[in-house]
Write a protein that holds these residues in place. Structure first.
Motif, short mmCIF file in Angstrom:
data_model
loop_
_atom_site.label_atom_id
_atom_site.label_comp_id
_atom_site.label_asym_id
_atom_site.label_seq_id
_atom_site.Cartn_x
_atom_site.Cartn_y
_atom_site.Cartn_z
N SER A 69 4.55 2.35 1.10
CA SER A 69 4.81 2.75 2.48
C SER A 69 4.54 1.61 3.45
O SER A 69 4.97 1.64 4.60
CB SER A 69 3.94 3.95 2.84
OG SER A 69 2.57 3.64 2.69
N PHE A 70 3.85 0.57 2.98
CA PHE A 70 3.49 -0.58 3.81
C PHE A 70 3.51 -1.81 2.92
O PHE A 70 2.94 -1.79 1.81
CB PHE A 70 2.08 -0.35 4.38
CG PHE A 70 1.54 -1.49 5.17
CD1 PHE A 70 1.83 -1.62 6.51
CD2 PHE A 70 0.73 -2.45 4.57
CE1 PHE A 70 1.33 -2.68 7.26
CE2 PHE A 70 0.22 -3.50 5.30
CZ PHE A 70 0.52 -3.62 6.65
N GLU A 71 4.17 -2.87 3.35
CA GLU A 71 4.26 -4.07 2.52
C GLU A 71 4.26 -5.32 3.40
O GLU A 71 4.92 -5.36 4.44
CB GLU A 71 5.56 -4.04 1.71
CG GLU A 71 5.75 -5.21 0.79
CD GLU A 71 7.04 -5.11 0.00
OE1 GLU A 71 7.16 -5.87 -0.96
OE2 GLU A 71 7.92 -4.30 0.35
N THR A 72 3.51 -6.33 2.99
CA THR A 72 3.48 -7.62 3.67
C THR A 72 3.78 -8.70 2.65
O THR A 72 3.19 -8.72 1.57
CB THR A 72 2.10 -7.89 4.30
OG1 THR A 72 1.74 -6.79 5.13
CG2 THR A 72 2.11 -9.15 5.13
N VAL A 73 4.70 -9.61 3.00
CA VAL A 73 5.06 -10.73 2.12
C VAL A 73 4.77 -12.03 2.87
O VAL A 73 5.22 -12.21 4.01
CB VAL A 73 6.55 -10.66 1.72
CG1 VAL A 73 6.93 -11.87 0.86
CG2 VAL A 73 6.84 -9.37 0.97
N PHE A 74 4.02 -12.92 2.24
CA PHE A 74 3.69 -14.23 2.79
C PHE A 74 4.54 -15.25 2.02
O PHE A 74 4.18 -15.65 0.92
CB PHE A 74 2.20 -14.53 2.61
CG PHE A 74 1.32 -13.50 3.25
CD1 PHE A 74 0.92 -13.63 4.57
CD2 PHE A 74 0.91 -12.37 2.55
CE1 PHE A 74 0.12 -12.68 5.17
CE2 PHE A 74 0.09 -11.42 3.14
CZ PHE A 74 -0.29 -11.57 4.45
N ASP A 75 5.68 -15.64 2.58
CA ASP A 75 6.65 -16.49 1.89
C ASP A 75 6.53 -17.93 2.38
O ASP A 75 7.00 -18.29 3.46
CB ASP A 75 8.06 -15.96 2.14
CG ASP A 75 9.10 -16.67 1.30
OD1 ASP A 75 8.80 -17.72 0.69
OD2 ASP A 75 10.24 -16.15 1.25
N GLU A 80 0.86 -1.18 0.00
CA GLU A 80 0.00 0.00 0.00
C GLU A 80 0.89 1.23 0.00
O GLU A 80 1.88 1.29 0.71
CB GLU A 80 -0.88 -0.02 1.24
CG GLU A 80 -1.94 1.04 1.26
CD GLU A 80 -2.87 0.87 2.45
OE1 GLU A 80 -3.13 1.89 3.11
OE2 GLU A 80 -3.34 -0.25 2.71
N GLY A 81 0.51 2.20 -0.83
CA GLY A 81 1.27 3.44 -0.90
C GLY A 81 0.51 4.50 -1.67
O GLY A 81 -0.68 4.36 -1.92
N ASP A 82 1.24 5.54 -2.10
CA ASP A 82 0.60 6.63 -2.83
C ASP A 82 0.65 6.43 -4.34
O ASP A 82 0.14 7.25 -5.09
CB ASP A 82 1.21 7.98 -2.45
CG ASP A 82 2.68 8.09 -2.78
OD1 ASP A 82 3.22 7.22 -3.51
OD2 ASP A 82 3.31 9.06 -2.32
N GLY A 83 1.29 5.35 -4.80
CA GLY A 83 1.34 5.05 -6.21
C GLY A 83 2.44 5.75 -6.98
O GLY A 83 2.61 5.54 -8.17
#
Length: 113
Positions: free
Chosen positions: A43-49, A35-38
């Motif tokens: 600004s926020f990132e989640t990785v499911f590895d 998620e960010g301003d494009g």
């Protein structure tokens, strides 16, 4: 992959939020969410590895990981998963979705949960 862009305006300054979701093609569970301003880096990132067995959350310079013990949905993958379930006739049964931070039990349309 799905991308959602939302533009907010009005009496406050204009703001754009861009949400990007990488999903498993059949299960629609999250493999990554940002998620960010494009305009630049999220600004926020989640990785499911699944290979390393970790969920990694990055916000700014901060990063934290925890064991990946179940499949999760992010906000975008959850909406697409619910649409698919309802379109396939599963909308009359109680569903369970695991979200980061909590679980959700969406009730069938028209019912009282």
């Amino acid at each position: 992959m799905a991308r959602v862009q939302t533009d907010f305006g009005g009496v406050l300054p204009e703001i754009r939020r861009v949400q990007t979701s990488r999903m498993h093609p059949r299960a629609l569970t999250s493999q990554g969410y940002a998620e960010g301003d494009g305009r630049g880096r999220a600004s926020f990132e989640t990785v499911f590895d699944r290979r390393s067995g970790l969920i990694t959350l990055r916000q700014g310079k901060d990063e934290v990981s925890q064991p990946l013990t179940t499949d999760y949905h992010d906000p975008v993958s959850l909406l697409l998963w619910l649409r698919l379930r309802c379109a396939s006739g599963a909308g009359d049964e109680r569903l369970h979705a695991q979200l980061t931070g909590a679980g959700a039990d969406p009730a069938p349309a028209g019912s009282r949960a």
